[in-house]
Design a protein around this motif. Structure first.
Motif, PDB file in Angstrom:
ATOM      1  N   LEU A  32       0.823  -1.208   0.000  1.00 35.95           N
ATOM      2  CA  LEU A  32       0.000   0.000   0.000  1.00 35.95           C
ATOM      3  C   LEU A  32       0.861   1.263   0.000  1.00 35.95           C
ATOM      4  CD1 LEU A  32      -2.846  -1.091   2.436  1.00 35.95           C
ATOM      5  CD2 LEU A  32      -2.984  -0.796  -0.044  1.00 35.95           C
ATOM      6  N   PHE A  33       1.940   1.262   0.766  1.00 40.83           N
ATOM      7  CA  PHE A  33       2.828   2.424   0.754  1.00 40.83           C
ATOM      8  C   PHE A  33       3.451   2.616  -0.632  1.00 40.83           C
ATOM      9  CE2 PHE A  33       3.580   1.925   5.562  1.00 40.83           C
ATOM     10  CZ  PHE A  33       2.740   2.983   5.864  1.00 40.83           C
ATOM     11  N   GLN A  36       0.549   4.008  -2.890  1.00 40.32           N
ATOM     12  CA  GLN A  36      -0.126   5.258  -2.543  1.00 40.32           C
ATOM     13  C   GLN A  36       0.763   6.285  -1.835  1.00 40.32           C
ATOM     14  OE1 GLN A  36      -4.333   2.866  -1.659  1.00 40.32           O
ATOM     15  NE2 GLN A  36      -3.277   3.894  -0.013  1.00 40.32           N
ATOM     16  N   ARG A  40      -0.959   9.165   1.955  1.00 45.51           N
ATOM     17  CA  ARG A  40      -2.301   8.748   1.516  1.00 45.51           C
ATOM     18  C   ARG A  40      -2.693   7.348   1.992  1.00 45.51           C
ATOM     19  NH1 ARG A  40      -0.282  11.527  -2.839  1.00 45.51           N
ATOM     20  NH2 ARG A  40       0.426   9.636  -3.883  1.00 45.51           N
ATOM     21  N   THR A  41      -1.866   6.712   2.787  1.00 43.66           N
ATOM     22  CA  THR A  41      -2.171   5.375   3.285  1.00 43.66           C
ATOM     23  C   THR A  41      -2.439   5.448   4.779  1.00 43.66           C
ATOM     24  OG1 THR A  41      -0.687   4.415   1.634  1.00 43.66           O
ATOM     25  CG2 THR A  41      -1.341   3.007   3.462  1.00 43.66           C
ATOM     26  N   GLU A  45      -6.610   1.355   6.856  1.00 43.82           N
ATOM     27  CA  GLU A  45      -6.616   0.681   5.555  1.00 43.82           C
ATOM     28  C   GLU A  45      -5.647  -0.504   5.563  1.00 43.82           C
ATOM     29  OE1 GLU A  45      -5.977   1.887   0.833  1.00 43.82           O
ATOM     30  OE2 GLU A  45      -5.329   3.242   2.427  1.00 43.82           O
ATOM     31  N   ILE A  46      -4.471  -0.305   6.142  1.00 40.87           N
ATOM     32  CA  ILE A  46      -3.484  -1.385   6.207  1.00 40.87           C
ATOM     33  C   ILE A  46      -4.003  -2.541   7.044  1.00 40.87           C
ATOM     34  CG2 ILE A  46      -1.175  -2.007   7.039  1.00 40.87           C
ATOM     35  CD1 ILE A  46      -0.350   0.922   6.428  1.00 40.87           C
ATOM     36  N   TYR A  68       6.108   2.296   8.640  1.00 40.47           N
ATOM     37  CA  TYR A  68       6.712   2.716   7.379  1.00 40.47           C
ATOM     38  C   TYR A  68       8.225   2.485   7.401  1.00 40.47           C
ATOM     39  CZ  TYR A  68       7.825   5.616   3.323  1.00 40.47           C
ATOM     40  OH  TYR A  68       8.272   6.063   2.104  1.00 40.47           O
TER      41      TYR A  68
END
Length: 232
Positions: A32-33, A36, A40-41, A45-46, A68
């Protein structure tokens, strides 16, 4: 009658479940990182994509920034600097060790591709981790390579030696940056560990040739042989 699990069995199962949960979160976050970017992540969501809850992110990584950082550094395309050998290695052995470390992530398959895409995203939308990687990972590895070249060429670190070092690194870096292109044009070249090892050996040959060319360039020109004068 089935024997109930012992406390030790339960502890092992709990540790195993924890490792799997953390791994699932890490891989999901990388994907996802990379797609996006950091801003924006969301952690929600994760967690949803990983099939867990937001509290798990806090438990394993502290917060979104910690997750991250782990996603960026743990499966890094450019591995961390290893401890230098006690004695200097001959040029070929030193180049082989250097390329083996640099190409090791390619043997991770899809994980290497995902890590590289996350690096692209970090370079496009920097959070500060790219600068840290340059200082703590890339610069020390570059310094090690320069020491090898200085010793072999018996030369000081000048601009030409830097160009040589960057050329040697660039041949391997190209394989990571252009992995998708290589897979489309000639997939067998990186399709197995044996194929990667074959390419590693070729890189060492090519790097030795570059070093030899630089050595010739630095060698003083041969003195012309004086011609003998003809006597009458």
């Amino acid at each position: 009658m089935e024997k109930p699990p012992s406390p030790a069995d339960e502890a092992r199962k709990s540790r195993s479940d924890g490792v799997q949960s953390r791994e699932r979160l890490l891989l999901t976050a990388m994907r996802l990182f990379a797609e996006q970017g950091f801003a924006r992540t969301s952690t929600r969501e994760i967690a949803l994509a990983a099939g867990t809850n937001v509290a798990s992110i806090s438990y394993y990584f502290g917060d979104k920034a910690g997750l991250y950082r782990a996603a960026f550094t743990e499966p890094a395309p450019c591995p961390r600097r290893d401890t230098a050998p006690a004695a200097p290695l001959p040029l070929r052995e030193a180049l082989t060790a250097f390329y083996a470390q640099l190409l090791a992530p390619l043997k991770q398959g899809d994980l290497a591709r995902l890590a590289m895409r996350m690096w692209y995203r970090e370079m496009l939308e920097p959070t500060g981790l790219w600068e840290e990687e340059i200082d703590n990972g890339i610069k020390p590895a570059y310094a090690d390579l320069v020491q090898v070249l200085e010793r072999h060429l018996q030369a000081e670190h000048d601009d030409d030696l830097s160009r040589l070092a960057f050329a040697i690194v660039g041949m391997a870096t190209h394989l990571m940056v252009a992995r998708d292109v290589i897979d489309q044009i000639r997939p067998q070249l990186l399709g197995s560990e044996a194929a990667i090892d074959s390419w590693l050996a070729r890189l060492v040959d090519d790097a030795e040739a570059l070093v030899a060319a630089e050595q010739r360039r630095r060698s003083p020109p041969a003195s012309p042989i004086p011609s003998r004068k003809k006597t009458a």
